[in-house]
Motif scaffolding. Structure first.
Motif, PDB file in Angstrom:
ATOM      1  N   TRP A  60      41.277  -0.599  26.094  1.00 17.68           N
ATOM      2  CA  TRP A  60      40.968   0.041  27.301  1.00 17.68           C
ATOM      3  C   TRP A  60      39.636   0.948  27.354  1.00 17.68           C
ATOM      4  O   TRP A  60      38.920   0.965  28.407  1.00 17.68           O
ATOM      5  CB  TRP A  60      42.067   1.188  27.450  1.00 17.68           C
ATOM      6  CG  TRP A  60      42.398   1.686  28.788  1.00 17.68           C
ATOM      7  CD1 TRP A  60      41.648   2.318  29.671  1.00 17.68           C
ATOM      8  CD2 TRP A  60      43.640   1.738  29.535  1.00 17.68           C
ATOM      9  NE1 TRP A  60      41.799   2.651  30.869  1.00 17.68           N
ATOM     10  CE2 TRP A  60      43.452   2.478  30.769  1.00 17.68           C
ATOM     11  CE3 TRP A  60      44.735   1.306  29.137  1.00 17.68           C
ATOM     12  CZ2 TRP A  60      44.503   2.541  31.598  1.00 17.68           C
ATOM     13  CZ3 TRP A  60      45.831   1.224  30.023  1.00 17.68           C
ATOM     14  CH2 TRP A  60      45.552   2.172  31.231  1.00 17.68           C
ATOM     15  N   GLY A  61      39.006   1.292  26.315  1.00 16.36           N
ATOM     16  CA  GLY A  61      37.949   2.033  26.388  1.00 16.36           C
ATOM     17  C   GLY A  61      37.558   3.337  26.330  1.00 16.36           C
ATOM     18  O   GLY A  61      36.594   3.900  26.565  1.00 16.36           O
ATOM     19  N   VAL A  75      29.636  -3.452  19.810  1.00 18.75           N
ATOM     20  CA  VAL A  75      30.398  -2.834  18.911  1.00 18.75           C
ATOM     21  C   VAL A  75      30.084  -2.880  17.505  1.00 18.75           C
ATOM     22  O   VAL A  75      30.674  -3.933  16.696  1.00 18.75           O
ATOM     23  CB  VAL A  75      31.920  -2.452  19.156  1.00 18.75           C
ATOM     24  CG1 VAL A  75      32.683  -1.507  18.101  1.00 18.75           C
ATOM     25  CG2 VAL A  75      32.533  -2.298  20.472  1.00 18.75           C
ATOM     26  N   PRO A  76      28.905  -2.294  16.704  1.00 15.81           N
ATOM     27  CA  PRO A  76      29.079  -2.556  15.345  1.00 15.81           C
ATOM     28  C   PRO A  76      29.902  -2.579  14.442  1.00 15.81           C
ATOM     29  O   PRO A  76      29.997  -3.527  13.512  1.00 15.81           O
ATOM     30  CB  PRO A  76      27.554  -1.716  15.030  1.00 15.81           C
ATOM     31  CG  PRO A  76      26.968  -1.357  16.219  1.00 15.81           C
ATOM     32  CD  PRO A  76      28.220  -1.255  17.293  1.00 15.81           C
ATOM     33  N   ARG A  98      32.601  -0.024  25.218  1.00 18.00           N
ATOM     34  CA  ARG A  98      32.595  -0.202  23.490  1.00 18.00           C
ATOM     35  C   ARG A  98      33.815   0.424  23.086  1.00 18.00           C
ATOM     36  O   ARG A  98      34.034   1.398  22.517  1.00 18.00           O
ATOM     37  CB  ARG A  98      31.362   0.702  23.230  1.00 18.00           C
ATOM     38  CG  ARG A  98      29.930   0.201  23.453  1.00 18.00           C
ATOM     39  CD  ARG A  98      29.045   1.210  22.991  1.00 18.00           C
ATOM     40  NE  ARG A  98      28.552   1.088  21.815  1.00 18.00           N
ATOM     41  CZ  ARG A  98      28.562   1.915  20.612  1.00 18.00           C
ATOM     42  NH1 ARG A  98      29.042   3.018  20.655  1.00 18.00           N
ATOM     43  NH2 ARG A  98      28.418   1.502  19.196  1.00 18.00           N
ATOM     44  N   PRO A  99      35.007  -0.352  23.359  1.00 19.50           N
ATOM     45  CA  PRO A  99      36.450  -0.013  22.882  1.00 19.50           C
ATOM     46  C   PRO A  99      36.409   0.032  21.258  1.00 19.50           C
ATOM     47  O   PRO A  99      35.695  -0.599  20.768  1.00 19.50           O
ATOM     48  CB  PRO A  99      37.205  -1.122  23.249  1.00 19.50           C
ATOM     49  CG  PRO A  99      36.397  -2.324  23.404  1.00 19.50           C
ATOM     50  CD  PRO A  99      35.045  -1.734  23.913  1.00 19.50           C
ATOM     51  N   LYS A 144      36.699  -9.385  25.579  1.00 20.43           N
ATOM     52  CA  LYS A 144      36.622  -8.988  27.199  1.00 20.43           C
ATOM     53  C   LYS A 144      35.415  -8.030  27.144  1.00 20.43           C
ATOM     54  O   LYS A 144      34.877  -7.777  28.343  1.00 20.43           O
ATOM     55  CB  LYS A 144      37.683  -8.365  27.791  1.00 20.43           C
ATOM     56  CG  LYS A 144      38.339  -7.155  27.005  1.00 20.43           C
ATOM     57  CD  LYS A 144      39.360  -6.490  27.901  1.00 20.43           C
ATOM     58  CE  LYS A 144      40.795  -7.324  27.987  1.00 20.43           C
ATOM     59  NZ  LYS A 144      41.522  -7.477  26.680  1.00 20.43           N
ATOM     60  N   THR A 145      34.848  -7.597  25.994  1.00 22.10           N
ATOM     61  CA  THR A 145      33.553  -6.658  26.176  1.00 22.10           C
ATOM     62  C   THR A 145      32.367  -7.581  26.719  1.00 22.10           C
ATOM     63  O   THR A 145      31.323  -6.971  27.157  1.00 22.10           O
ATOM     64  CB  THR A 145      33.173  -6.363  24.636  1.00 22.10           C
ATOM     65  OG1 THR A 145      33.233  -7.394  23.598  1.00 22.10           O
ATOM     66  CG2 THR A 145      34.060  -5.111  24.349  1.00 22.10           C
TER      67      THR A 145
END
Length: 403
Positions: free
Chosen positions: A299-300, A360-361, A217-218, A327-328
């Protein structure tokens, strides 16, 4: 100076094989992050990955080639084939010396190498494949693509971890501007085996979460690492004048590139990502306001995401440009990541829609960015792609529509 344009896209990633399947899945927000299935990862602290499921190399490649190559090379060969077909190249359109290959490598053929090392230790050297001499090598994709398609022009490989994929495409652009009419360029990774997984885990930045919706979740509050994946993309980078002369469809122009290194930690100096962005924009001759979307590296980890957000906000202003991390849906693909982001950006410019960051909301307020979490329709004349690699590599690339 020759203009470098992209005329063909070949994508092989966990959520779609072929660029149109991949694009449709991305707009639906289809994530392919799952528990690792290619080997038993239950004893490792990290157990999730983006895996390509139904890929049978023998259905795409000559039978003699399959035992000679690692899975990453098999995927690279298929993606290159798709990219060339998408570019609509007729036989004889270019002489062999007019075509080159520029790819990026990071892990190399780890799965092939592990298998042959197991044979060495368990059965002896007589059982090790002769193809071990090159199948493991990070430069092998460039060699195999050039052989398969008789491409004898300037070729090479770049190694810069996650940033390497953009660097390879930047090198393709340089070769086109120097007079090579066509270069196949991109990156491909596949190291989902105990050997490769151990190397990844040792870096200490993989997410150890088991919830596929929460592990990577970046830019989220409490981001705790990234999930790796396999795959990548190959692009056909072509001289614009020659491409138009043969009636090629053009996705976009490689307008600007920038690459920097972070200073050593003990120097306590500013990271180099912002300068890479500024260099790419200057190379493109564009003001920041011309860029309609940023495809972030994502990167996260809190520290890395903070650095990236600071660079984006420093160039564009807080919340001034949409930022996305699609990319998530696939995991971080090392050298394959940048070329896949370029494919996303080119298709976003084509269709006027930004693919989302899933799971990621909303971005944490500390980052101050406008994170795209649902497909967002927007006319895009230019896009920026960012990539960062272990060891301080930073790369930025600006794509633009043809004017």
């Amino acid at each position: 100076m020759s203009e470098a344009v992209v005329t063909g896209i070949g994508v092989a990633v966990p959520n779609g094989m072929g660029h149109e399947e991949f694009w449709a899945a991305s707009l639906r927000g289809d994530s392919a992050i799952r528990e690792v299935r290619r080997f038993d990862a239950s004893a490792y602290p990290a157990r999730l990955a983006g895996e390509i499921g139904d890929f049978e190399p023998g259905a795409h490649l000559p039978g003699r080639l399959v035992p000679q190559t690692d899975r990453m090379t098999q995927l690279a060969l298929v993606a290159a084939e798709w990219a060339l077909a998408d570019a609509g190249l007729e036989p004889g359109a270019y002489d062999s010396a007019e075509m080159g290959v520029s790819t990026a490598g990071s892990f190399g053929g780890f799965e092939f190498g592990q298998r042959e090392l197991e044979k060495l230790w368990s059965h002896g050297p007589a059982h090790v494949s002769a193809y071990m001499s090159f199948a493991w090598f990070y430069a092998v994709n460039s060699g195999q693509i050039s052989i398969r398609h008789d491409m004898r022009g300037p070729s090479g490989v770049l190694v810069g971890d996650q940033a390497g994929g953009l660097d390879a495409v930047a090198q393709a652009r340089r070769n086109v501007r120097k007079g090579t009419p066509l270069v196949v360029s991109g990156g491909m990774e596949s190291s989902l085996c105990p050997y490769g997984w151990t190397a990844r885990v040792s870096g200490g930045e993989l997410s150890t979460g088991d919830d596929v919706h929460d592990a990577y979740r970046p830019f989220a509050a409490g981001a705790r690492g990234h999930v790796p994946g396999e795959g990548g993309a190959m692009l056909v980078v072509e001289d614009g004048e020659r491409a138009r002369a043969r009636g090629a469809r053009v996705y976009g122009r490689i307008a600007g590139c920038g690459a920097t290194f972070d200073p050593a930690p003990e120097r306590e100096a500013e990271p180099g990502l912002r300068r890479a962005v500024e260099d790419a924009l200057a190379d493109a001759g564009l003001e920041p306001s011309a860029v309609g979307v940023v495809f972030a590296d994502g990167w996260g980890t809190v520290a890395a995401d903070r650095t990236e957000a600071k660079a984006i906000n420093g160039v564009f202003g807080p919340g001034a440009v949409p930022v996305t991390v699609p990319k998530t849906m696939t995991g971080r693909l090392n050298s394959g990541a940048g070329p896949v982001d370029l494919a996303w950006a080119l298709l976003a410019m084509r269709d006027g829609v930004i693919p989302p960051t899933v799971n990621v909301p909303e971005a944490a307020s500390e980052y101050g960015i406008d994170l795209v979490t649902e497909p967002r329709h927007r006319n895009l004349d230019a896009a920026l792609v960012l990539a960062r690699g272990e060891g301080g590599f930073n790369s930025a690339m600006v794509l633009s529509c043809l004017t």
